[in-house]
Design a protein around this motif. Structure first.
Motif, PDB file in Angstrom:
ATOM      1  N   ALA A  20      91.719  25.279  92.016  1.00 47.71           N
ATOM      2  CA  ALA A  20      92.284  25.416  90.794  1.00 47.71           C
ATOM      3  C   ALA A  20      91.563  24.961  89.723  1.00 47.71           C
ATOM      4  N   VAL A  21      90.974  23.918  89.770  1.00 47.98           N
ATOM      5  CA  VAL A  21      90.097  23.149  88.607  1.00 47.98           C
ATOM      6  C   VAL A  21      88.741  24.104  88.441  1.00 47.98           C
ATOM      7  N   LEU A  22      88.316  24.445  89.623  1.00 55.52           N
ATOM      8  CA  LEU A  22      86.919  25.374  89.293  1.00 55.52           C
ATOM      9  C   LEU A  22      87.126  26.668  88.565  1.00 55.52           C
ATOM     10  N   ASP A  75      93.532  20.372  78.836  1.00 51.46           N
ATOM     11  CA  ASP A  75      94.888  21.035  78.925  1.00 51.46           C
ATOM     12  C   ASP A  75      94.962  22.083  80.035  1.00 51.46           C
ATOM     13  N   ALA A  76      93.927  23.022  80.059  1.00 46.50           N
ATOM     14  CA  ALA A  76      93.871  24.172  81.026  1.00 46.50           C
ATOM     15  C   ALA A  76      93.679  23.667  82.326  1.00 46.50           C
ATOM     16  N   VAL A  77      93.271  22.644  82.482  1.00 47.82           N
ATOM     17  CA  VAL A  77      92.948  22.099  83.849  1.00 47.82           C
ATOM     18  C   VAL A  77      94.429  21.896  84.369  1.00 47.82           C
ATOM     19  N   ARG A  78      95.169  20.859  83.496  1.00 46.83           N
ATOM     20  CA  ARG A  78      96.508  20.545  83.805  1.00 46.83           C
ATOM     21  C   ARG A  78      97.629  21.575  84.201  1.00 46.83           C
ATOM     22  N   ALA A  79      97.518  22.804  83.289  1.00 50.74           N
ATOM     23  CA  ALA A  79      98.382  23.794  83.486  1.00 50.74           C
ATOM     24  C   ALA A  79      97.967  24.482  84.764  1.00 50.74           C
ATOM     25  N   THR A  80      96.628  24.827  84.960  1.00 55.41           N
ATOM     26  CA  THR A  80      96.289  25.531  86.266  1.00 55.41           C
ATOM     27  C   THR A  80      96.541  24.809  87.515  1.00 55.41           C
ATOM     28  N   VAL A  98      94.336  13.905  84.093  1.00 55.04           N
ATOM     29  CA  VAL A  98      93.029  14.425  83.792  1.00 55.04           C
ATOM     30  C   VAL A  98      91.781  13.577  83.131  1.00 55.04           C
ATOM     31  N   THR A  99      91.066  13.173  83.899  1.00 58.87           N
ATOM     32  CA  THR A  99      89.747  12.101  83.512  1.00 58.87           C
ATOM     33  C   THR A  99      88.614  12.976  83.419  1.00 58.87           C
ATOM     34  N   VAL A 100      88.033  12.841  82.107  1.00 55.00           N
ATOM     35  CA  VAL A 100      86.549  13.648  81.974  1.00 55.00           C
ATOM     36  C   VAL A 100      85.673  12.574  82.233  1.00 55.00           C
TER      37      VAL A 100
END
Length: 328
Positions: A20-22, A75-80, A98-100
């Protein structure tokens, strides 16, 4: 009552969250082998499952491209992740951290904009399955190969030619002329001679005698004869046997008379006197008088007073947004 259930592991949920993250624009897929000795692979997903309540807590560590809106990407990574885990795994997500951890330039030199992240669909999109029809091939038979000639050694070639002797010459026997028979002065005509038929000579077959095989000589090695030496016999020592003694006859003079045994009468028991020491009187001292003990003074009891209840504060829970809102 439905007793069916399923069990899903943290590894499976991590795999779903990783895929999902990718799908989010701006997220880099880095391999530790390609990043060097000190490099790390991204994204890195860690999932903690509460199986009793079917709730998952997810920690995601990602790498993004540069330049890119990092806040919108997170935010998009969290929602996905939440949408994929809910729809594919059937689990609720309590939190997504989420950590960058890394930012690298895109090798394709393509810049990820706000609009790319905003138009990203967080729900999983099914991929069409392409099926390639298989080609039906008919069986093809190969041409027949010519047969290979086989050389066969016949035993007829080993047979010797049989010499057939020439047929013996048949000698024709000349019969003498019959003598005239006189019967009352009448001579009769001679009877015709019967022809002798000789059968044709039959071929004489000589049986084939196999050639004599050469007899291989057998070499026999003579065995060595070992001389056997027998030990000299020991001299036999004479054994002296004592002469047998003559048994002495035993004679009884007279019979022994058995006399009855008489016991002496029992004597009366004697009285035994034990000298005991006299008892010593024991004096118990008088009890000591009790001293008066005073009761302690009662301490003062303090009653705590509870503070007045304060009004409860309102807690506002904001839902997770699908993309980063630029209007705030």
């Amino acid at each position: 009552m439905d007793t069916s259930f399923y069990h899903i592991s943290e590894k499976a949920v991590e795999r779903v969250a990783n895929e999902a993250v990718l799908t989010v624009p701006g997220v880099r897929d880095l391999d530790a082998k390609l990043a060097g000795l000190a490099g790390r692979s991204f994204p890195r997903i860690d999932v903690h499952l509460d199986r009793g309540s079917a709730v998952a807590a997810i920690d995601a560590e990602i790498a993004t491209t540069y330049p890119a809106p990092v806040a919108a990407i997170t935010d998009a990574v969290r929602a996905t992740i939440i949408e994929h885990v809910r729809q594919l795994c059937g689990l609720d997500v309590s939190r997504v951290n989420v950590t960058v951890s890394n930012v690298e330039a895109d090798p394709s030199a393509r810049r990820v904009s706000w609009d790319d992240v905003a138009h990203h669909d967080a729900s999983p999109t099914p991929t069409r399955i392409r099926v390639t029809p298989s080609t039906v091939t008919q069986p093809v038979t190969k041409k027949r190969k010519p047969l290979t000639a086989i050389d066969v050694h016949s035993l007829v070639d080993d047979m010797r030619d049989v010499t057939v002797p020439a047929p013996p010459e048949v000698e024709h026997i000349e019969a003498p002329e019959p003598a005239p028979v006189q019967a009352s002065g009448f001579v009769g005509a001679p009877l015709p001679l019967e022809e002798i038929v000789v059968a044709e000579p039959v071929e004489v077959r000589v049986p084939m005698v196999p050639p004599a095989r050469e007899v291989a000589p057998i070499q026999v090695s003579p065995s060595e004869i070992h001389s056997v030496s027998a030990p000299e016999p020991h001299p036999i020592s004479p054994v002296e046997v004592a002469p047998l003694r003559q048994l002495t006859p035993v004679t009884l003079d007279r019979r022994v008379r058995i006399e009855p045994v008489s016991l002496p009468p029992r004597q009366p028991l004697q009285q035994i006197l034990v000298d005991r020491p006299p008892l010593v009187p024991v004096q118990v001292p008088a009890p000591m008088p009790l001293r008066p003990v005073g009761a302690p003074h009662l301490q003062r009891v303090y009653h705590p007073t509870a503070p007045a209840p304060a009004p409860l504060k309102q807690i506002t829970i904001r839902p997770v947004e699908k993309y980063y809102d630029r209007t705030r």
